[in-house]
Design a protein around this motif. Structure first.
Motif, PDB file in Angstrom:
ATOM      1  N   PRO A 310      53.519  30.275  64.736  1.00 24.25           N
ATOM      2  CA  PRO A 310      54.372  30.619  65.871  1.00 24.25           C
ATOM      3  C   PRO A 310      55.589  29.706  65.958  1.00 24.25           C
ATOM      4  O   PRO A 310      55.543  28.549  65.546  1.00 24.25           O
ATOM      5  CB  PRO A 310      53.438  30.414  67.075  1.00 24.25           C
ATOM      6  N   GLN A 311      56.658  30.247  66.484  1.00 23.87           N
ATOM      7  CA  GLN A 311      57.870  29.456  66.649  1.00 23.87           C
ATOM      8  C   GLN A 311      57.728  28.558  67.873  1.00 23.87           C
ATOM      9  O   GLN A 311      57.324  29.006  68.942  1.00 23.87           O
ATOM     10  CB  GLN A 311      59.080  30.385  66.824  1.00 23.87           C
ATOM     11  N   GLY A 312      58.063  27.291  67.717  1.00 30.83           N
ATOM     12  CA  GLY A 312      57.986  26.375  68.841  1.00 30.83           C
ATOM     13  C   GLY A 312      56.550  26.099  69.251  1.00 30.83           C
ATOM     14  O   GLY A 312      55.613  26.325  68.498  1.00 30.83           O
ATOM     15  N   ARG A 313      56.387  25.596  70.464  1.00 32.75           N
ATOM     16  CA  ARG A 313      55.060  25.273  70.988  1.00 32.75           C
ATOM     17  C   ARG A 313      54.734  26.172  72.170  1.00 32.75           C
ATOM     18  O   ARG A 313      55.584  26.422  73.008  1.00 32.75           O
ATOM     19  CB  ARG A 313      54.992  23.809  71.419  1.00 32.75           C
ATOM     20  N   SER A 314      53.508  26.621  72.214  1.00 32.09           N
ATOM     21  CA  SER A 314      53.051  27.467  73.306  1.00 32.09           C
ATOM     22  C   SER A 314      51.968  26.725  74.078  1.00 32.09           C
ATOM     23  O   SER A 314      51.158  26.016  73.475  1.00 32.09           O
ATOM     24  CB  SER A 314      52.497  28.793  72.774  1.00 32.09           C
TER      25      SER A 314
END
Length: 440
Positions: A310-314
């Motif tokens: 996934p792009q970035g942090r969730s």
């Protein structure tokens, strides 16, 4: 499970507002017989287990903070002023010196933390520090607060101060608790980080609209995680997750396939369930290959390998029902070991409760009862403590633990946590509170 008591010995006072005068008292707060109000009075040169204050500010704080005290978990980052005002007893204020006590709920229990407060030039010095938090059951916490509140309100009545703000606030709270829909709104409001009636109506209504999609239980996990991460009550991330691509699989086992422990702390139930599943698989101690773990969730090896990071942090990872027994998994971990642990958490969450309609599985970094269960299940399932101890054979060096992490394909942090939590390593506590508080 610990028990808390709030005791008052009514006294006379010569000054202050009518409610303050009427409820002057020697106040004692204890948990399992440990006095959290034990103090040294600098002026009187005495040490005693209760302190001379007015009970009214404490009662008002408990009534006003009720929903957040019961339903707002500790955020992963340093909590802000609003969170601390709702969870630290010192916020009762009104010019009195209060003990440094905080209450942190996890949805099933309330952890009580206490730290000595030795502020220079302060007339009262609180002496008690809890080495570890005491865990109160929600019912026990409610009982102790309600008994205390009853005493304060009765004292106000006896002193002809019955029309107080406290009586009004407490009566409204009882009405809200008796109304399931209002209680649901107040609970979600607290999980979003707001006092009662403080969340913008538009934002609260928008958040409630996600409940039919994800289920009330999952919303209670997602709302505080997303709101604290985004610093906003906007839960639009749920919609983006619902529309996102994911890995689809049909888990091999479900709630009814193993025997569950019906009591105990979340981690105790999780360890029991992890061992029960391993027993069913005929593997009580050997490492679980990643391909087998994926197969237990009905996921193909190629699907997991091809899953894009996934792009970035969730702040959350989720799994949602699609059709029949199938779930769409949306992990958030980037590295293989982290993703493996996350899949094991999904497996535990899927086994944890009987299916009730369209319920999402939610994995976050918060310290709720549900997340504690997931982490403990994943750790024991991937790296059984007895197998870990057998492999280490008494060698708890960093090198040995690194080798153990590689053998069981988990992080070194997982190995260390298992050893700490099972009493084979001892923590050197540098802090006796769950986050940074003011010095002294």
């Amino acid at each position: 499970m610990a028990e808390m008591s709030i005791d008052v010995q009514w006294m006379a006072a010569a000054s202050g507002e009518p409610e303050i005068q009427a409820t002057a008292a020697w106040l004692g707060i204890s948990v399992d017989g440990v006095s959290l109000t034990r103090n040294q009075d600098i002026w009187a040169k005495t040490v005693r287990d209760n302190v001379f204050v007015s009970a009214y500010p404490l009662a008002m704080w408990l009534a006003n903070s009720w929903w957040r005290l019961n339903h707002e978990p500790l955020p992963r980052q340093q909590p802000g002023h609003g969170w601390r005002m709702a969870h630290e007893l010192g916020a009762a204020n009104h010019g009195f010196v209060w003990p440094r006590i905080m209450f942190i709920p996890d949805g099933e229990f309330i952890d009580v933390w206490a730290r000595a407060s030795m502020t220079p030039n302060q007339s009262v010095q609180y002496l008690q520090t809890l080495d570890a938090p005491k865990q109160l059951g929600l019912a026990g916490f409610h009982k102790s607060v309600e008994q205390f509140m009853g005493s304060v309100l009765a004292r106000l009545d006896a002193r002809e101060a019955s029309g107080s703000d406290l009586a009004h606030v407490w009566a409204i709270l009882q009405e809200e608790l008796a109304d399931p829909e209002m209680a649901r709104r107040r609970k979600l409001e607290a999980q979003l980080g707001f006092d009662a009636e403080a969340c913008p109506e538009e934002a609260l209504s928008a958040a409630l609209q996600w409940s039919p999609l994800v289920g009330d239980e999952a919303l209670s996990e997602l709302a505080p995680a997303i709101a604290s991460f985004e610093a906003s009550p906007d839960l639009a991330l749920i919609g983006r997750l619902a529309d996102a691509d994911g890995m689809v699989g049909a888990p091999e086992f479900s709630f009814g396939d193993i025997d569950h422990l019906r009591h105990g702390a979340p981690w105790e139930r999780a360890v029991h369930d992890a061992r029960a599943l391993r027993q069913k698989l005929g593997n009580t101690s050997d490492p679980i290959p990643s391909q087998e773990l994926q197969g237990l969730l009905g996921l193909g090896r190629d699907a997991v390998a091809a899953w894009p990071a996934p792009q970035g942090r969730s702040p959350v990872a989720v799994a949602m029902p699609t059709n029949g027994r199938h779930l769409k998994f949306i992990p958030r971990r980037h590295n293989p070991v982290g993703k493996r642990f996350e899949l094991a958490r999904f497996l535990g969450e899927h086994l944890r409760t009987a299916p009730r309609g369209a319920r999402w599985l939610a994995s976050t970094d918060l310290g709720t009862s549900c997340q504690k269960y997931q982490r403990a299940f994943a750790a024991e399932f991937l790296c059984p403590i007895n197998a870990l101890l057998s492999y280490l054979d008494g060698d708890f060096s960093s090198y040995a633990m690194e080798e153990a992490a590689e053998r069981f394909d988990v992080s070194e942090q997982t190995v260390t946590s298992l050893l700490y939590n099972n009493g084979h390593l001892h923590r050197q506590w540098s802090e006796d509170m769950p986050y940074q508080v003011a010095v002294a």
